[in-house]
Design a protein around this motif. Structure first.
Motif, PDB file in Angstrom:
ATOM      1  N   LYS A  49       0.826  -1.207   0.000  1.00  0.00           N
ATOM      2  CA  LYS A  49       0.000   0.000   0.000  1.00  0.00           C
ATOM      3  C   LYS A  49       0.863   1.260   0.000  1.00  0.00           C
ATOM      4  CE  LYS A  49      -4.020  -2.051   2.287  1.00  0.00           C
ATOM      5  NZ  LYS A  49      -4.921  -2.004   3.467  1.00  0.00           N
ATOM      6  N   ILE A  50       1.920   1.230   0.782  1.00  0.00           N
ATOM      7  CA  ILE A  50       2.800   2.404   0.850  1.00  0.00           C
ATOM      8  C   ILE A  50       3.548   2.598  -0.465  1.00  0.00           C
ATOM      9  CG2 ILE A  50       4.875   3.318   1.993  1.00  0.00           C
ATOM     10  CD1 ILE A  50       3.814   2.016   4.575  1.00  0.00           C
ATOM     11  N   ASN A  51       3.974   1.492  -1.073  1.00  0.00           N
ATOM     12  CA  ASN A  51       4.685   1.602  -2.358  1.00  0.00           C
ATOM     13  C   ASN A  51       3.784   2.151  -3.453  1.00  0.00           C
ATOM     14  OD1 ASN A  51       7.085   0.712  -1.297  1.00  0.00           O
ATOM     15  ND2 ASN A  51       6.821  -1.420  -1.947  1.00  0.00           N
ATOM     16  N   ARG A  52       2.526   1.739  -3.463  1.00  0.00           N
ATOM     17  CA  ARG A  52       1.587   2.275  -4.459  1.00  0.00           C
ATOM     18  C   ARG A  52       1.446   3.783  -4.291  1.00  0.00           C
ATOM     19  NH1 ARG A  52      -1.506  -2.573  -3.598  1.00  0.00           N
ATOM     20  NH2 ARG A  52      -2.795  -1.464  -2.069  1.00  0.00           N
ATOM     21  N   LYS A  53       1.347   4.208  -3.056  1.00  0.00           N
ATOM     22  CA  LYS A  53       1.200   5.642  -2.795  1.00  0.00           C
ATOM     23  C   LYS A  53       2.474   6.393  -3.149  1.00  0.00           C
ATOM     24  CE  LYS A  53      -1.555   8.822  -1.097  1.00  0.00           C
ATOM     25  NZ  LYS A  53      -2.905   9.067  -1.631  1.00  0.00           N
ATOM     26  N   ASN A  55       4.871   5.510  -5.275  1.00  0.00           N
ATOM     27  CA  ASN A  55       5.081   5.511  -6.734  1.00  0.00           C
ATOM     28  C   ASN A  55       4.176   6.517  -7.423  1.00  0.00           C
ATOM     29  OD1 ASN A  55       7.035   3.520  -6.514  1.00  0.00           O
ATOM     30  ND2 ASN A  55       5.559   1.846  -6.796  1.00  0.00           N
ATOM     31  N   HIS A  56       2.953   6.625  -6.927  1.00  0.00           N
ATOM     32  CA  HIS A  56       2.003   7.577  -7.515  1.00  0.00           C
ATOM     33  C   HIS A  56       2.479   9.025  -7.314  1.00  0.00           C
ATOM     34  CE1 HIS A  56      -1.761   9.399  -8.728  1.00  0.00           C
ATOM     35  NE2 HIS A  56      -1.813  10.048  -7.566  1.00  0.00           N
ATOM     36  N   LEU A  57       3.085   9.279  -6.160  1.00  0.00           N
ATOM     37  CA  LEU A  57       3.557  10.635  -5.861  1.00  0.00           C
ATOM     38  C   LEU A  57       4.998  10.872  -6.287  1.00  0.00           C
ATOM     39  CD1 LEU A  57       2.057  10.993  -2.253  1.00  0.00           C
ATOM     40  CD2 LEU A  57       1.133  11.944  -4.377  1.00  0.00           C
ATOM     41  N   GLY A  58       5.689   9.815  -6.693  1.00  0.00           N
ATOM     42  CA  GLY A  58       7.088   9.953  -7.067  1.00  0.00           C
ATOM     43  C   GLY A  58       8.007  10.219  -5.882  1.00  0.00           C
ATOM     44  N   LEU A  59       7.691   9.607  -4.729  1.00  0.00           N
ATOM     45  CA  LEU A  59       8.469   9.820  -3.503  1.00  0.00           C
ATOM     46  C   LEU A  59       9.078   8.504  -3.019  1.00  0.00           C
ATOM     47  CD1 LEU A  59       5.935  12.102  -1.571  1.00  0.00           C
ATOM     48  CD2 LEU A  59       7.884  12.841  -2.959  1.00  0.00           C
ATOM     49  N   GLU A  60      10.117   8.623  -2.212  1.00  0.00           N
ATOM     50  CA  GLU A  60      10.752   7.444  -1.628  1.00  0.00           C
ATOM     51  C   GLU A  60      10.255   7.268  -0.188  1.00  0.00           C
ATOM     52  OE1 GLU A  60      15.178   5.722  -0.352  1.00  0.00           O
ATOM     53  OE2 GLU A  60      14.974   7.662  -1.355  1.00  0.00           O
ATOM     54  N   PRO A  61       9.751   6.099   0.192  1.00  0.00           N
ATOM     55  CA  PRO A  61       9.235   5.927   1.552  1.00  0.00           C
ATOM     56  C   PRO A  61      10.357   5.807   2.586  1.00  0.00           C
ATOM     57  CG  PRO A  61       9.073   3.870   0.350  1.00  0.00           C
ATOM     58  CD  PRO A  61       9.555   4.897  -0.639  1.00  0.00           C
ATOM     59  N   ILE A  62      10.119   6.391   3.735  1.00  0.00           N
ATOM     60  CA  ILE A  62      11.028   6.252   4.874  1.00  0.00           C
ATOM     61  C   ILE A  62      10.163   6.001   6.099  1.00  0.00           C
ATOM     62  CG2 ILE A  62      11.110   8.765   5.235  1.00  0.00           C
ATOM     63  CD1 ILE A  62      13.970   8.354   6.296  1.00  0.00           C
ATOM     64  N   TYR A  63      10.575   5.047   6.912  1.00  0.00           N
ATOM     65  CA  TYR A  63       9.743   4.578   8.018  1.00  0.00           C
ATOM     66  C   TYR A  63      10.288   5.075   9.355  1.00  0.00           C
ATOM     67  CZ  TYR A  63       7.705   1.337   4.627  1.00  0.00           C
ATOM     68  OH  TYR A  63       7.079   0.786   3.526  1.00  0.00           O
ATOM     69  N   GLY A  64       9.375   5.501  10.211  1.00  0.00           N
ATOM     70  CA  GLY A  64       9.723   5.872  11.583  1.00  0.00           C
ATOM     71  C   GLY A  64       8.923   5.019  12.547  1.00  0.00           C
ATOM     72  N   LEU A  65       9.615   4.254  13.397  1.00  0.00           N
ATOM     73  CA  LEU A  65       8.966   3.348  14.339  1.00  0.00           C
ATOM     74  C   LEU A  65       9.219   3.831  15.762  1.00  0.00           C
ATOM     75  CD1 LEU A  65       9.075   1.606  11.723  1.00  0.00           C
ATOM     76  CD2 LEU A  65       9.370  -0.392  13.200  1.00  0.00           C
ATOM     77  N   GLU A  66       8.152   3.962  16.517  1.00  0.00           N
ATOM     78  CA  GLU A  66       8.275   4.383  17.914  1.00  0.00           C
ATOM     79  C   GLU A  66       8.779   3.214  18.750  1.00  0.00           C
ATOM     80  OE1 GLU A  66       5.670   6.766  21.300  1.00  0.00           O
ATOM     81  OE2 GLU A  66       4.646   5.611  19.754  1.00  0.00           O
ATOM     82  N   ASN A  67      10.063   3.259  19.107  1.00  0.00           N
ATOM     83  CA  ASN A  67      10.746   2.186  19.830  1.00  0.00           C
ATOM     84  C   ASN A  67      10.745   0.910  18.995  1.00  0.00           C
ATOM     85  OD1 ASN A  67      12.021   0.535  21.625  1.00  0.00           O
ATOM     86  ND2 ASN A  67      10.535   0.769  23.275  1.00  0.00           N
TER      87      ASN A  67
END
Length: 408
Positions: A49-53, A55-67
Motif C-alpha cells: 500500500k505504501i509503495n503504491r502511494k 510511486n504515484h507521488l514519485g516519492l521514496e518511503p522512509i519509516y519511523g517506528l516508535e521504539n
C-alpha cells in the motif's frame, strides 16, 4: 543528504496485536492511514500500500517506528531486510510532539501522525534502527535471569518464615538456608516431628550422601538445638510442612533454571567477541547486563555520549550565563546502577583490609582529599569506568591495568 521534499514519511504506532501507520508528506499533510496486525504476513500488505502511494507521488518511503526494539522489532527487522530506511523514534519525542498541540488528543492514528512529524522535523539526527538478533536475545536472557533471581529471593524469604517457626535455632546449624545439606534437611524433615527416634549417626550417614564433608558434630548440634527449642508442634502442622517442602522444590527448580540460563548467556556472549570479563569485578552476569543495556556501541561516537546515556555525566542548568552543573536523574537507570555497583566494588575493602582495586581506591581517596564527598568521588570512579568499558567494547580489547602512581 536526502531532501525532505523527496520522501514519503511513514509514522507507525506500535502495539502488541496491531500497528497503525500514517503516511505524511514533507508539508505535514496526512495522506493515508493503514492498520495491520502484528505478524509477518501483514507486513507485505503494508509495504504494498505504501509503495503504491509513493510511486504515484514519485516519492521514496522512509519509516519511523516508535521504539523499534519492542513490539515493533519484527516489523523493523523485516523492513531492513527488504532494504527500506527505518528510523528509531524515541517515545519521549513523540510524547513531546503530542503534548505540544493546543488540543490534546490520544488515539493510535494521532500517535502515528506524531511519530511521522518527529521523523520530518528530526530526519537527519534520528538514529537508524539496528535491531540485531544477538543483542535482542541477550537482553531477553538477562531479563529472564533477573526475574529468576528475584523469584529465588522470594522463595528464600518464604522458607525463612516457615523454618523459623519449626526450628527457632536453625541459623546455628545451617548458615546458608539453601545449601545442599540444608535443602535436603528441610525437604526430609520440614518440622521436628519428623526427627523422632532419629539418631546422630543415622543423620550423619544421610548428610554424607549429600556432602562428603558432613561430620557427626553437625547432626549432634541439630538434635541438641531441637531439644533445647522445646515443642514447636502446632495445629495444622502438616499443611505448613507442605509449604516448606513446596518452597524447597521451587528453590531447587530455580537453581536449575538459573544454571541453564548462565550457560546460554555464556554461549551467546561469544558472538560479541567482547572481553569485558577480563576486567576485575566484571563477571559473566555483569558483562551480559552491560552489553544488553548499551546495545550497539557504535551508536555512541565517544565515551561522553555513553556517559550521558547512562546518566553519569552532569547536566548544566543555567540562565543569563549563570548556573551550575548538577547530577543527572535522567538516562538509563539500569546502566547507571551497574556502573555504581562496579564503582563500589572497585573501592571496597574486604576483610583483609586490602582494596579490591588499589588504583581506583587511590583515585577515590585523592578525590576525597580534594574536598569531594564520598558520593561525588564515586561518580568520578563511575565516569572512569565508562571510559574503560567504552574503549574495551569499541576496540574489543582486554582490560589493561593502569599504572599506579607511587606515593612520595
Amino acid at each position: 543528504m536526502q531532501k525532505r521534499e523527496n520522501l514519503l514519511y511513514v509514522g507507525i504506532d506500535l502495539h502488541k496485536e496491531s500497528h497503525t501507520a500514517v503516511m505524511v508528506n514533507c508539508w505535514n499533510e496526512k495522506l493515508e492511514v493503514v492498520v495491520i496486525e502484528n505478524k509477518p504476513s501483514e507486513f507485505r500488505k503494508l509495504v504494498e500500500k505504501i509503495n503504491r502511494k509513493s510511486n504515484h507521488l514519485g516519492l521514496e518511503p522512509i519509516y519511523g517506528l516508535e521504539n523499534a526494539y519492542s513490539y515493533g522489532r519484527s516489523l523493523a527487522v523485516w523492513l531492513i531486510e527488504k532494504g527500506y530506511i527505518v528510523k528509531d523514534i524515541n517515545p519521549a519525542l513523540a510524547y513531546d510532539q503530542r503534548k505540544s498541540a493546543p488540543m490534546l488528543r490520544k488515539n493510535d492514528e494521532h500517535d502515528a501522525y506524531c511519530v511521522a512529524t518527529v521523523l520530518i522535523n528530526q530526519l537527519h539526527t534520528l538514529p537508524d534502527a539496528k535491531p540485531k538478533d544477538n543483542e535482542w536475545t541477550l537482553s531477553q536472557l538477562v531479563n529472564r535471569r533477573d526475574l529468576l533471581v528475584k523469584d529465588g529471593i522470594r522463595f528464600k524469604n518464604g522458607l525463612h518464615e516457615q523454618i523459623s517457626m519449626a526450628y527457632p535455632s536453625y541459623s546455628k546449624f545451617f548458615s546458608e538456608i539453601d545449601g545442599k545439606c540444608a535443602m535436603y534437611f528441610w525437604k526430609t524433615y520440614p518440622s521436628p516431628v519428623h526427627l523422632q527416634a532419629k539418631t546422630a549417626e543415622e543423620l550423619t550417614i544421610e548428610f554424607k550422601e549429600i556432602s562428603r564433608i558432613a561430620k557427626k558434630d553437625k547432626a549432634e548440634l541439630i538434635l541438641d538445638c531441637v531439644q533445647n527449642d522445646g515443642n514447636t508442634f502446632r495445629e495444622y502442622q502438616e499443611s505448613r510442612d507442605f509449604i516448606t517442602t513446596s518452597l524447597v522444590r521451587d528453590l531447587e527448580h530455580q537453581k536449575e533454571e538459573l544454571a541453564g540460563l548462565d550457560q546460554e548467556i555464556e554461549k551467546i556472549l561469544l558472538s560479541f567477541d567482547y572481553k569485558l570479563t577480563s576486567m576485575p569485578g566484571i563477571g559473566t552476569s555483569v558483562a551480559s547486563k552491560l552489553i544488553a543495556e548499551i546495545g550497539d556501541i557504535r551508536r555512541f561516537s565517544n565515551a561522553d555520549k555513553l556517559a550521558r546515556f547512562a546518566g553519569v555525566a552532569p547536566v548544566k542548568f543555567s540562565s543569563a550565563g549563570k548556573g551550575k552543573e548538577q547530577s543527572s536523574r535522567q538516562g538509563n537507570r539500569q546502566l547507571h546502577g551497574l556502573f555504581y555497583f562496579l564503582a563500589v566494588t572497585m573501592v571496597s575493602k574486604p576483610k583483609n583490609g586490602v582494596p579490591n582495586h588499589p588504583v581506583f581506591y587511590d583515585y577515590y581517596m585523592r578525590k576525597i582529599g580534594e574536598g569531594k564527598t564520598k558520593s561525588q568521588a564515586l561518580v568520578c570512579i563511575m565516569r572512569r569506568l565508562v571510559n574503560i568499558v567504552y574503549g574495551m567494547m569499541k576496540n574489543k580489547t582486554e582490560y589493561r591495568e593502569p599504572i599506579r602512581e607511587e606515593k612520595q
